[in-house]
Design a protein around this motif. Structure first.
Motif, PDB file in Angstrom:
ATOM      1  N   ALA A 197       0.827  -1.204   0.000  1.00 27.11           N
ATOM      2  CA  ALA A 197       0.000   0.000   0.000  1.00 27.11           C
ATOM      3  C   ALA A 197       0.866   1.260   0.000  1.00 27.11           C
ATOM      4  O   ALA A 197       0.624   2.206  -0.753  1.00 27.11           O
ATOM      5  CB  ALA A 197      -0.927  -0.006   1.213  1.00 27.11           C
ATOM      6  N   GLU A 198       1.872   1.261   0.855  1.00 25.83           N
ATOM      7  CA  GLU A 198       2.738   2.437   0.948  1.00 25.83           C
ATOM      8  C   GLU A 198       3.567   2.620  -0.317  1.00 25.83           C
ATOM      9  O   GLU A 198       3.791   3.755  -0.775  1.00 25.83           O
ATOM     10  CB  GLU A 198       3.634   2.311   2.171  1.00 25.83           C
ATOM     11  CG  GLU A 198       2.851   2.397   3.479  1.00 25.83           C
ATOM     12  CD  GLU A 198       3.710   2.185   4.700  1.00 25.83           C
ATOM     13  OE1 GLU A 198       4.860   1.716   4.537  1.00 25.83           O
ATOM     14  OE2 GLU A 198       3.247   2.498   5.818  1.00 25.83           O
ATOM     15  N   LEU A 199       4.005   1.519  -0.907  1.00 29.14           N
ATOM     16  CA  LEU A 199       4.769   1.594  -2.145  1.00 29.14           C
ATOM     17  C   LEU A 199       3.891   2.116  -3.287  1.00 29.14           C
ATOM     18  O   LEU A 199       4.327   2.956  -4.091  1.00 29.14           O
ATOM     19  CB  LEU A 199       5.317   0.206  -2.487  1.00 29.14           C
ATOM     20  CG  LEU A 199       6.288   0.090  -3.665  1.00 29.14           C
ATOM     21  CD1 LEU A 199       7.475   1.026  -3.487  1.00 29.14           C
ATOM     22  CD2 LEU A 199       6.749  -1.361  -3.807  1.00 29.14           C
ATOM     23  N   ALA A 200       2.634   1.643  -3.354  1.00 26.77           N
ATOM     24  CA  ALA A 200       1.719   2.117  -4.391  1.00 26.77           C
ATOM     25  C   ALA A 200       1.430   3.604  -4.227  1.00 26.77           C
ATOM     26  O   ALA A 200       1.383   4.356  -5.216  1.00 26.77           O
ATOM     27  CB  ALA A 200       0.420   1.311  -4.339  1.00 26.77           C
ATOM     28  N   ALA A 201       1.220   4.043  -2.992  1.00 27.45           N
ATOM     29  CA  ALA A 201       0.961   5.468  -2.752  1.00 27.45           C
ATOM     30  C   ALA A 201       2.183   6.312  -3.086  1.00 27.45           C
ATOM     31  O   ALA A 201       2.059   7.413  -3.648  1.00 27.45           O
ATOM     32  CB  ALA A 201       0.548   5.677  -1.296  1.00 27.45           C
ATOM     33  N   VAL A 208       3.988  -2.382  -8.702  1.00 26.21           N
ATOM     34  CA  VAL A 208       4.226  -2.619  -7.277  1.00 26.21           C
ATOM     35  C   VAL A 208       4.448  -4.107  -7.014  1.00 26.21           C
ATOM     36  O   VAL A 208       5.346  -4.487  -6.253  1.00 26.21           O
ATOM     37  CB  VAL A 208       3.048  -2.078  -6.439  1.00 26.21           C
ATOM     38  CG1 VAL A 208       3.064  -2.662  -5.028  1.00 26.21           C
ATOM     39  CG2 VAL A 208       3.104  -0.562  -6.378  1.00 26.21           C
ATOM     40  N   ARG A 209       3.642  -4.953  -7.628  1.00 29.56           N
ATOM     41  CA  ARG A 209       3.849  -6.399  -7.432  1.00 29.56           C
ATOM     42  C   ARG A 209       5.238  -6.805  -7.911  1.00 29.56           C
ATOM     43  O   ARG A 209       5.948  -7.576  -7.233  1.00 29.56           O
ATOM     44  CB  ARG A 209       2.790  -7.202  -8.181  1.00 29.56           C
ATOM     45  CG  ARG A 209       2.987  -8.718  -8.056  1.00 29.56           C
ATOM     46  CD  ARG A 209       1.969  -9.494  -8.857  1.00 29.56           C
ATOM     47  NE  ARG A 209       2.044  -9.211 -10.267  1.00 29.56           N
ATOM     48  CZ  ARG A 209       2.930  -9.742 -11.117  1.00 29.56           C
ATOM     49  NH1 ARG A 209       3.845 -10.595 -10.661  1.00 29.56           N
ATOM     50  NH2 ARG A 209       2.915  -9.446 -12.391  1.00 29.56           N
ATOM     51  N   LEU A 210       5.651  -6.308  -9.071  1.00 29.40           N
ATOM     52  CA  LEU A 210       6.974  -6.653  -9.584  1.00 29.40           C
ATOM     53  C   LEU A 210       8.078  -6.181  -8.635  1.00 29.40           C
ATOM     54  O   LEU A 210       9.062  -6.884  -8.407  1.00 29.40           O
ATOM     55  CB  LEU A 210       7.164  -6.036 -10.972  1.00 29.40           C
ATOM     56  CG  LEU A 210       6.209  -6.526 -12.071  1.00 29.40           C
ATOM     57  CD1 LEU A 210       6.503  -5.811 -13.383  1.00 29.40           C
ATOM     58  CD2 LEU A 210       6.303  -8.035 -12.243  1.00 29.40           C
ATOM     59  N   LEU A 211       7.895  -4.993  -8.079  1.00 31.61           N
ATOM     60  CA  LEU A 211       8.882  -4.480  -7.123  1.00 31.61           C
ATOM     61  C   LEU A 211       8.941  -5.331  -5.866  1.00 31.61           C
ATOM     62  O   LEU A 211      10.016  -5.610  -5.326  1.00 31.61           O
ATOM     63  CB  LEU A 211       8.542  -3.035  -6.758  1.00 31.61           C
ATOM     64  CG  LEU A 211       8.861  -1.975  -7.824  1.00 31.61           C
ATOM     65  CD1 LEU A 211       8.169  -0.654  -7.493  1.00 31.61           C
ATOM     66  CD2 LEU A 211      10.371  -1.772  -7.941  1.00 31.61           C
ATOM     67  N   MET A 212       7.772  -5.762  -5.394  1.00 30.94           N
ATOM     68  CA  MET A 212       7.735  -6.563  -4.170  1.00 30.94           C
ATOM     69  C   MET A 212       8.317  -7.954  -4.379  1.00 30.94           C
ATOM     70  O   MET A 212       8.803  -8.582  -3.431  1.00 30.94           O
ATOM     71  CB  MET A 212       6.299  -6.659  -3.657  1.00 30.94           C
ATOM     72  CG  MET A 212       5.732  -5.342  -3.169  1.00 30.94           C
ATOM     73  SD  MET A 212       4.013  -5.463  -2.629  1.00 30.94           S
ATOM     74  CE  MET A 212       4.180  -6.444  -1.141  1.00 30.94           C
ATOM     75  N   GLU A 213       8.271  -8.442  -5.601  1.00 28.00           N
ATOM     76  CA  GLU A 213       8.774  -9.780  -5.889  1.00 28.00           C
ATOM     77  C   GLU A 213      10.242  -9.793  -6.294  1.00 28.00           C
ATOM     78  O   GLU A 213      10.816 -10.862  -6.524  1.00 28.00           O
ATOM     79  CB  GLU A 213       7.925 -10.433  -6.994  1.00 28.00           C
ATOM     80  CG  GLU A 213       6.501 -10.726  -6.563  1.00 28.00           C
ATOM     81  CD  GLU A 213       5.657 -11.296  -7.685  1.00 28.00           C
ATOM     82  OE1 GLU A 213       6.147 -11.327  -8.849  1.00 28.00           O
ATOM     83  OE2 GLU A 213       4.522 -11.723  -7.414  1.00 28.00           O
ATOM     84  N   GLN A 260      14.744   4.987  -6.684  1.00 26.39           N
ATOM     85  CA  GLN A 260      14.409   5.642  -5.424  1.00 26.39           C
ATOM     86  C   GLN A 260      13.316   4.917  -4.647  1.00 26.39           C
ATOM     87  O   GLN A 260      12.964   5.314  -3.532  1.00 26.39           O
ATOM     88  CB  GLN A 260      13.947   7.070  -5.685  1.00 26.39           C
ATOM     89  CG  GLN A 260      14.990   7.944  -6.361  1.00 26.39           C
ATOM     90  CD  GLN A 260      14.397   9.251  -6.865  1.00 26.39           C
ATOM     91  OE1 GLN A 260      13.304   9.646  -6.458  1.00 26.39           O
ATOM     92  NE2 GLN A 260      15.105   9.922  -7.747  1.00 26.39           N
ATOM     93  N   ALA A 261      12.781   3.844  -5.240  1.00 29.16           N
ATOM     94  CA  ALA A 261      11.661   3.139  -4.603  1.00 29.16           C
ATOM     95  C   ALA A 261      12.068   2.608  -3.246  1.00 29.16           C
ATOM     96  O   ALA A 261      13.126   1.970  -3.097  1.00 29.16           O
ATOM     97  CB  ALA A 261      11.189   1.985  -5.490  1.00 29.16           C
ATOM     98  N   PRO A 262      11.261   2.857  -2.204  1.00 29.47           N
ATOM     99  CA  PRO A 262      11.586   2.341  -0.861  1.00 29.47           C
ATOM    100  C   PRO A 262      11.481   0.819  -0.840  1.00 29.47           C
ATOM    101  O   PRO A 262      10.485   0.251  -1.279  1.00 29.47           O
ATOM    102  CB  PRO A 262      10.530   2.997   0.029  1.00 29.47           C
ATOM    103  CG  PRO A 262       9.389   3.309  -0.894  1.00 29.47           C
ATOM    104  CD  PRO A 262      10.003   3.616  -2.226  1.00 29.47           C
TER     105      PRO A 262
END
Length: 400
Positions: A260-264, A360-365, A393-395
């Protein structure tokens, strides 16, 4: 709701939608798989009883059109419904009103507001022991796979996080207000999904549906919001008792919050709807959380569960549980589409918010050793025309 012949069901007629919803969930807690038909006025309930006699009635004494007492009086005049067990709930609890109801022989006559634990005990004695052919007492004999499949369409959603529980308890005790507890509530998938679902189904009607928790709470107002939150916290297994399931729920809730925070974060940098993207990211794995809560029901009924079974069912059944919840709770179509985009992008026109969720899913995986800029050539990144430097820069989860 169409009523099927030869199938046991409970008929609930209640004028307050949030109370009707609570009663429906209470029946399903006590008898998983039991069919429930819900009505908001007495005449519709009477017509349903004439089409098929239910196993149990739960009636609001103050129904519109034909109140609960008049409805019960009408049913007592006809053979098939003369002995139909009925729980009558009314604000009229004075001695004269009680004496007037006694000839109608209700199984229970409760005052408003009813005591939830008292009602639960009464219903457990009155409800048929069989629900759709298999009742709670026989769930273990039927097997875990059969139980989970039956509960897929009747599950109650996710457990609440400890932070949400504490926030709701503080609200109900008058120690804080919604503004003070907002930070805890907005992080909880179950609170978010149920409040959005409720306000769009039962709240003040507006041209556009509420798609975020902030919008939904604003429409409900403080009093009704606290009532609904209190109901969520009081439901059975809103907290998971099994340590393995509880630990898994914490892990999944943290994953949802990170998504959620990454998407926002990404939506804000692209000047998109950050709150909507946050909500979709928070709800993307609610099916897994709902499955954990259903597995707690299984354990409570005397079943067993080993680690291999837990992981297998999470892998095989979570998606189905999530889809069933989103459809049954009638989450807004736009929100459902974003949650779906998290998992896969269709071939048609895609909103930029949908591309954000998929990215976001790709980043999380991503494996820990792979930098986020590696995704610059992915489909969502290309369609968004993202600068690889922005991805860099993605957290990352480890930074939270």
């Amino acid at each position: 709701m169409p009523l099927l012949s030869q199938v046991s069901f409970v008929l609930i007629a209640y004028s307050e939608p949030w109370r009707a919803d609570q009663l429906c969930q209470l029946v399903n807690e006590l008898r998983p798989g039991m069919r429930v038909a819900s009505f908001s006025d007495g005449r519709s309930a009477l017509a349903a009883c004439r089409r098929q006699v239910p196993s149990l009635l739960i009636l609001d004494g103050e129904l519109e059109g034909l109140d609960g007492i008049a409805l019960l009086r009408e049913l007592r005049q006809h053979g098939p419904t003369q002995r139909l067990p009925c729980v009558l709930i009314s604000e009229r609890t004075d001695a004269i009103s009680v004496r007037a109801v006694l000839p109608l022989a209700p199984a229970a006559y409760l005052g408003k507001p009813y005591e939830l634990d008292d009602l639960r005990q009464r219903l457990d004695k009155l409800l048929p022991r069989s629900a759709g052919g298999i009742g709670r007492a026989r769930q273990v004999d039927a097997g875990l796979d059969s139980f989970l499949e039956r509960m897929r369409l009747n599950n109650r959603g996710a457990p609440l996080s400890e932070a949400a529980h504490a926030a709701i308890e503080s609200l109900l005790a008058g120690q804080s207000d919604l503004a003070e507890e907002h930070a805890a509530l907005v992080c909880d998938p179950q609170v978010t999904a149920r409040v959005i679902s409720f306000v769009n189904s039962h709240g003040p009607q507006q041209d556009q549906p509420s798609q975020t928790l902030e919008q939904a709470l604003l429409r409900l107002g403080n009093k009704r919001s606290q009532e609904l939150l209190g109901q969520l916290a009081s439901q059975r297994n809103a907290r998971l008792a099994d340590p393995r399931l509880a630990a898994q729920a914490v892990k999944l809730t943290n994953q949802a919050l990170y998504g959620a925070e990454l998407a926002a974060w990404l939506a804000r940098r692209l000047q998109l709807d950050a709150r909507l993207c946050y909500t979709a990211g928070l709800l993307q794995n609610i099916g897994e959380l709902a499955l954990l809560r259903t597995l707690q029901d299984w354990l409570d009924g005397g079943g067993e569960l080993d680690e291999a079974e837990l992981q297998r069912h999470l892998a095989e059944r979570a998606a189905g549980y999530g889809s069933a919840l989103r459809a049954r709770w009638r989450l807004p179509l736009g929100l459902r589409q974003l949650i779906g985009a998290y998992y896969a992008l269709g071939a048609g026109a895609l909103s930029r918010e949908a591309l954000v969720l998929n990215l976001v899913r790709l980043l999380m995986e991503l494996p820990p050793e792979t930098p986020p800029a590696h995704l610059a050539e992915s489909r969502p990144a290309r369609l968004l025309r993202l600068d690889p430097a922005l991805l860099g820069q993605a957290p990352l989860a480890a930074e939270r």
